[in-house]
Design an enzyme around this catalytic site. Structure first.
Site, PDB file in Angstrom:
ATOM      1  N   SER A  49     -19.011  36.007  29.369  1.00  0.00           N
ATOM      2  CA  SER A  49     -18.141  34.896  28.992  1.00  0.00           C
ATOM      3  C   SER A  49     -18.430  34.414  27.567  1.00  0.00           C
ATOM      4  O   SER A  49     -18.444  35.231  26.648  1.00  0.00           O
ATOM      5  CB  SER A  49     -18.312  33.784  30.034  1.00  0.00           C
ATOM      6  OG  SER A  49     -17.145  33.049  30.131  1.00  0.00           O
ATOM      7  N   HIS A  53     -14.062  35.887  37.554  1.00  0.00           N
ATOM      8  CA  HIS A  53     -14.875  35.748  36.345  1.00  0.00           C
ATOM      9  C   HIS A  53     -16.344  35.606  36.765  1.00  0.00           C
ATOM     10  O   HIS A  53     -16.746  34.554  37.278  1.00  0.00           O
ATOM     11  CB  HIS A  53     -14.382  34.476  35.642  1.00  0.00           C
ATOM     12  CG  HIS A  53     -14.998  34.201  34.320  1.00  0.00           C
ATOM     13  ND1 HIS A  53     -14.724  34.942  33.198  1.00  0.00           N
ATOM     14  CD2 HIS A  53     -15.874  33.237  33.932  1.00  0.00           C
ATOM     15  CE1 HIS A  53     -15.382  34.441  32.168  1.00  0.00           C
ATOM     16  NE2 HIS A  53     -16.104  33.414  32.588  1.00  0.00           N
TER      17      HIS A  53
HETATM   18  C1  GTR Z   1     -14.272  28.840  29.515  1.00  0.00           C
HETATM   19  C2  GTR Z   1     -13.775  29.260  28.179  1.00  0.00           C
HETATM   20  C3  GTR Z   1     -13.915  30.733  28.014  1.00  0.00           C
HETATM   21  C4  GTR Z   1     -15.248  31.252  28.486  1.00  0.00           C
HETATM   22  C5  GTR Z   1     -15.855  30.481  29.617  1.00  0.00           C
HETATM   23  C6  GTR Z   1     -17.363  30.600  29.806  1.00  0.00           C
HETATM   24  O1  GTR Z   1     -14.092  27.501  29.782  1.00  0.00           O
HETATM   25  O2  GTR Z   1     -12.441  28.866  28.080  1.00  0.00           O
HETATM   26  O3  GTR Z   1     -13.659  31.101  26.676  1.00  0.00           O
HETATM   27  O4  GTR Z   1     -16.136  31.380  27.450  1.00  0.00           O
HETATM   28  O5  GTR Z   1     -15.638  29.127  29.537  1.00  0.00           O
HETATM   29  O6  GTR Z   1     -18.110  30.845  28.876  1.00  0.00           O
HETATM   30  O7  GTR Z   1     -17.792  30.355  30.926  1.00  0.00           O
END
Ligand code: GTR
Length: 438
Positions: free
Chosen positions: A273, A419
């Site tokens: 992420s 995710h």
């Molecule tokens: C989200 C963000 C993403 C990603 C994610 C993370 O809120 O929009 O770009 O980086 O966080 O890092 O968990």
């Protein structure tokens, strides 16, 4: 559907929705993500093999002497910001312990940014298999919830620093609590990594720069920020660049402390992420990293900004104003004006192996944009004498879910699910490392 008639009740419900869904969906900024491919604006990707003056890049030498430095400079000035020169580091080994019934040695090391007594530090935790004939290849990655979140062993110190408020009761007022021990262990299959003959080094990312917007006063920004005083303010390093800087200093430490048992010519930098965006920038800016893994990195990571699908440049700069340099905000809702796009970031890693991974339920990170970026980096990899994504040309279509493309030097998969980082993801990274680092 029932309509809310009371504006007050409506406001309360909106806020409850925002608080439960977190930053990913945000009426707060009036942002409506687009997920419709037919609504993607027309765009042309900047060619990694044409220099800014329009000259074609046709040899490895031209890539290395002209185009690569030019692209690196553009990413610094327009996306991540210019970081200070590497500072000298010193380190102190805090603990060393045999773990997993004798399988491995775990060490905790404080790495100081600078030689001064009051230099800020980050705590690195390393594991190396005990059965080894010499130094081992290793993965190095930042973690979200502290080293104590990677492994529930109570002997690991609970990180005393600032934490983003956890959604699962793992923090009390921005401090980690006992519930956070082992909270991210599923993302760090330490035993699997060791069983496959690799070491692991990890650091809590907040040790380097706490993840909130404070005008770059805390973390290493505060301590080393004076060194970028001559850089135009809009192009000074953001937090992603600071985290990447920390990864490079961690590699310095692994190089200087041979007792840790890591073969530093074979270190794969890995991140998930926002930390996947970080691993890409670390790998692009520091050629000592022998392999780079970006897990679900999305916007500002592996995904093409020009597609503006899911999370966009405007959205990310609004919610996380400290991640990128200020210049990057010029491309809010104006992505095509940016002189670079993210396929060129992947190309900066060439000819070293890179692995980009997406997840099917992570449309916010634009899996297709991540695949297209990996494929668009392929010509650079081929110019440098590798097989890129494998075969004679990169695949024209995204692979089906859970079918990894891993025959070349650019790996890609779309994992079924959300995710996250799972054992399936790690198996692909370990297979890739077996082919290139062992
Ligand atoms: C989200 C963000 C993403 C990603 C994610 C993370 O809120 O929009 O770009 O980086 O966080 O890092 O968990």
């Amino acid at each position: 559907m029932q309509r809310f008639t009371s504006p007050r009740l409506w406001t309360v419900c909106c806020w409850m929705f925002i608080l439960t869904c977190g930053p990913s969906i945000g009426p707060a900024s009036g942002f409506e993500p687009n997920y419709d491919e037919s609504k993607i604006p027309d765009y042309t990707l900047p060619d990694p093999l044409v220099s800014q003056d329009g000259a074609p890049i046709t040899s490895a030498e031209q890539w290395n002497t002209v185009r690569r430095p030019e692209l690196l400079d553009l990413f610094e000035k327009h996306v991540y910001g210019v970081s200070p020169k590497p500072c000298p580091i010193r380190h102190e080994v805090v603990s060393r312990k045999t773990v997993f019934n004798g399988l491995a040695t775990r060490s905790e090391i404080d790495v100081f940014f600078g030689l001064a007594d009051d230099a800020p530090s980050m705590r690195m935790m390393t594991y190396v298999p005990n059965e080894r004939s010499g130094p081992v290849p290793a993965f190095l990655g930042l973690n979200f919830q502290g080293n104590h979140g990677v492994d529930a062993d109570p002997a690991i110190e609970l990180n005393p620093g600032w934490f983003r408020e956890g959604r699962n009761g793992t923090t009390d007022g921005n401090k980690a609590n006992e519930k956070s021990r082992g909270a991210t262990a599923s993302r760090w299959p330490v035993k699997m990594i060791l069983d496959r003959g690799y070491g692991l080094a990890t650091i809590y990312y907040g040790d380097i720069d706490p993840d909130f917007d404070d005008g770059f006063k805390n973390g290493i920004h505060g301590a080393l920020g004076g060194q970028v005083a001559d850089v135009a303010p809009e192009s000074r390093w953001g937090s992603i660049a600071a985290w990447a800087y920390g990864l490079s200093r961690a590699l310095d430490c692994l190089e200087s402390e041979s007792e840790l048992g890591v073969d530093t010519s074979k270190v794969a930098v890995i991140g998930h992420s926002r930390l996947g965006k970080t691993s890409l920038w670390a790998g692009a800016s520091d050629p000592r990293f022998a392999m780079v893994v970006s897990n679900n990195s999305g916007c500002g990571g592996a995904a093409l900004s020009r597609r503006a699908i899911g999370e966009t440049v405007g959205r990310i700069n609004t919610v996380f104003p400290h991640w990128f340099c200020d210049q990057f905000t010029e491309y809010n809702e104006n992505e095509s004006a940016c002189p670079v796009d993210q396929h060129q970031l992947i190309a900066l890693i060439a000819p070293r192996p890179v692995y980009v991974a997406s997840a099917s339920e992570d449309q916010w990170a634009d899996p297709k944009g991540e695949f297209l970026a990996a494929a668009a980096a392929d010509p650079v990899y081929r110019l440098l004498g590798t097989r890129g994504m494998g075969g004679d040309a990169p695949p024209a279509k995204m692979p089906a879910a859970d079918r990894a493309i891993n025959r070349g030097v650019i790996g890609y998969h779309l994992r079924t699910g959300k995710h996250d980082v799972t054992d399936y993801d790690w198996q692909q990274y370990l297979d890739m490392a077996d082919r290139h680092l062992q």
